[in-house]
Write a protein that holds these residues in place. Structure first.
Motif, PDB file in Angstrom:
ATOM      1  N   ILE A 208      -5.461  -7.969  10.029  1.00 46.20           N
ATOM      2  CA  ILE A 208      -4.183  -7.272  10.175  1.00 46.20           C
ATOM      3  C   ILE A 208      -4.408  -5.882  10.759  1.00 46.20           C
TER       4      ILE A 208
ATOM      5  N   ARG B  88       2.502 -14.452  12.851  1.00 47.70           N
ATOM      6  CA  ARG B  88       3.813 -13.797  12.854  1.00 47.70           C
ATOM      7  C   ARG B  88       4.803 -14.611  13.689  1.00 47.70           C
TER       8      ARG B  88
ATOM      9  N   VAL C  74      11.542  -8.810   8.339  1.00 51.14           N
ATOM     10  CA  VAL C  74      11.161  -7.624   7.559  1.00 51.14           C
ATOM     11  C   VAL C  74      11.244  -7.944   6.062  1.00 51.14           C
ATOM     12  N   ALA C  75      12.249  -8.741   5.699  1.00 53.17           N
ATOM     13  CA  ALA C  75      12.452  -9.059   4.275  1.00 53.17           C
ATOM     14  C   ALA C  75      11.303  -9.840   3.667  1.00 53.17           C
TER      15      ALA C  75
ATOM     16  N   THR D 293       8.162  -9.437   4.551  1.00 53.03           N
ATOM     17  CA  THR D 293       6.936  -8.622   4.593  1.00 53.03           C
ATOM     18  C   THR D 293       6.250  -8.435   3.236  1.00 53.03           C
ATOM     19  N   PRO D 294       7.018  -8.031   2.195  1.00 54.43           N
ATOM     20  CA  PRO D 294       6.313  -7.749   0.937  1.00 54.43           C
ATOM     21  C   PRO D 294       5.610  -8.979   0.350  1.00 54.43           C
TER      22      PRO D 294
ATOM     23  N   ASN E 111       2.179  -9.946   3.063  1.00 54.67           N
ATOM     24  CA  ASN E 111       1.120  -8.980   3.364  1.00 54.67           C
ATOM     25  C   ASN E 111       0.132  -8.843   2.203  1.00 54.67           C
TER      26      ASN E 111
ATOM     27  N   LEU F  41      -2.049  -6.708   1.459  1.00 57.50           N
ATOM     28  CA  LEU F  41      -2.178  -5.378   0.870  1.00 57.50           C
ATOM     29  C   LEU F  41      -1.129  -5.146  -0.210  1.00 57.50           C
ATOM     30  N   LEU F  42       0.081  -5.698   0.029  1.00 56.94           N
ATOM     31  CA  LEU F  42       1.131  -5.525  -0.971  1.00 56.94           C
ATOM     32  C   LEU F  42       0.981  -6.499  -2.119  1.00 56.94           C
TER      33      LEU F  42
ATOM     34  N   GLN G  16      -0.953  -5.363  -5.063  1.00 61.11           N
ATOM     35  CA  GLN G  16      -0.474  -4.264  -5.912  1.00 61.11           C
ATOM     36  C   GLN G  16       0.387  -4.734  -7.085  1.00 61.11           C
TER      37      GLN G  16
END
Lengths: 208, 208
Positions: free
Chosen positions: A126, A137, A172-173, A175-176, A179, A181-182, A185
């Protein structure tokens, strides 16, 4: 991980065609990166571990990055396949939207979090915007677009908003949940809660 | 960065009360972390750089992390202040939703990307779930809730969906624009495009 990793037939003179051998190398590299990490691996160490020469590997891949891209591509292709199955499935368009979120979350979580090394490889992909990431994508975008078109056709979704705008918003919605990286978390429960909230919001935005 | 960093009056016997001195230490630490990075800084080096003793610093903060948390808190408070200004402003509820996305994006981008060291500090804060991050999330949640309530009251937003569900969805929707890890993966133009698409989607979901 790929379903099964068979030992590479090193001395096969006939038998698997080039592309099959290439896949076997990818499988073995996947396993090797999984054990040792992509960043820390050298082509020589990889070749040694899977019992071939570096020269043999260079027949298929011109650099370590090419091997990384191929493994990453395979990993993302497995998620892509499931997304396309959702899109082609028989459920309602509403349900398909929910399933896209759930599929991204479940598979991303399993792949990127349980397998820390794969997480690291995809994070590298990424941050350097590798082709495999761009392709992934595109798959997601096209799956979203098809589901919206199906829903509009079935009059389940509103048709006033230009479809490009709708697809962009949906992209965009997700994305979380797409990804790594997210994903790292939050714990799975929080993420599933968030995915439900987000797909609910998206569905309200799509209502006629 | 804070608007101005004044030299700390080291030998002041009277004058600034404890909390003013504490703020001066935070200002100086902010500048120091900005130059040297949070992770690489020791309390001794920080004290030396700003011309006080470690003992002096320990009057205000019991550890390096406490200083980090205080700086992070100040940084996030500046964004929070702008979000609250949006919520209390005179625009329409529709415009306020758009402004929340834009405020998070513009300020987050400026703070986390132009100032790499602050980015690192906030990333540390998020991954260890520091109190300043939890508080910031609460501020965002409460700003979103107030804007939804205003919009419902003005009959600009639908009222069927339970408000908790709406707020939760919105909170997820702002994630890509509030998280420094994601902000760093895109350039500002792409992010602004994404923020417009996302706030458009959110507004369609809020329409009566």
């Amino acid at each position: 991980m790929l379903p099964e990793i068979k030992p590479i037939p090193l001395e096969v003179k006939r038998g698997p065609a080039e592309h099959v051998r290439r896949l076997q190398v990818i499988n073995a590299a996947w396993k090797h990166f999984g054990d040792h990490g992509y960043e820390k691996t050298s082509v020589a160490a990889l070749a040694k571990d899977i019992g071939v020469s570096s020269t043999y590997l260079y027949r298929f891949f011109d650099s370590k990055q090419s091997i990384g891209e191929a493994v990453c591509s395979e990993a993302l292709a497995q998620i892509a396949k499931k997304l396309i199955a959702v899109q082609k499935g028989s459920g309602s368009s509403f349900q398909k939207i929910r399933d896209v979120f759930q599929t991204l979350l479940t598979n991303g979580y399993a792949m990127f979090l349980k397998d820390r090394q794969m997480h690291e490889l995809v994070a590298t992909a990424i941050s350097h915007n590798w082709e495999c990431v761009q392709n992934h994508r595109e798959v997601i975008r096209s799956v979203l677009q098809s589901i919206i078109e199906q829903g509009r056709h079935a009059q389940a979704f509103e048709r006033k908003t230009p479809i490009d705008e709708v697809v962009k918003g949906l992209f965009v919605a997700i994305t979380p949940f797409a990804n790594p990286l997210l994903l790292q978390q939050r714990n799975l429960e929080e993420l599933e809660d968030a995915a439900r909230a987000m797909s609910g919001l998206v569905l309200r935005s799509l209502a006629p």
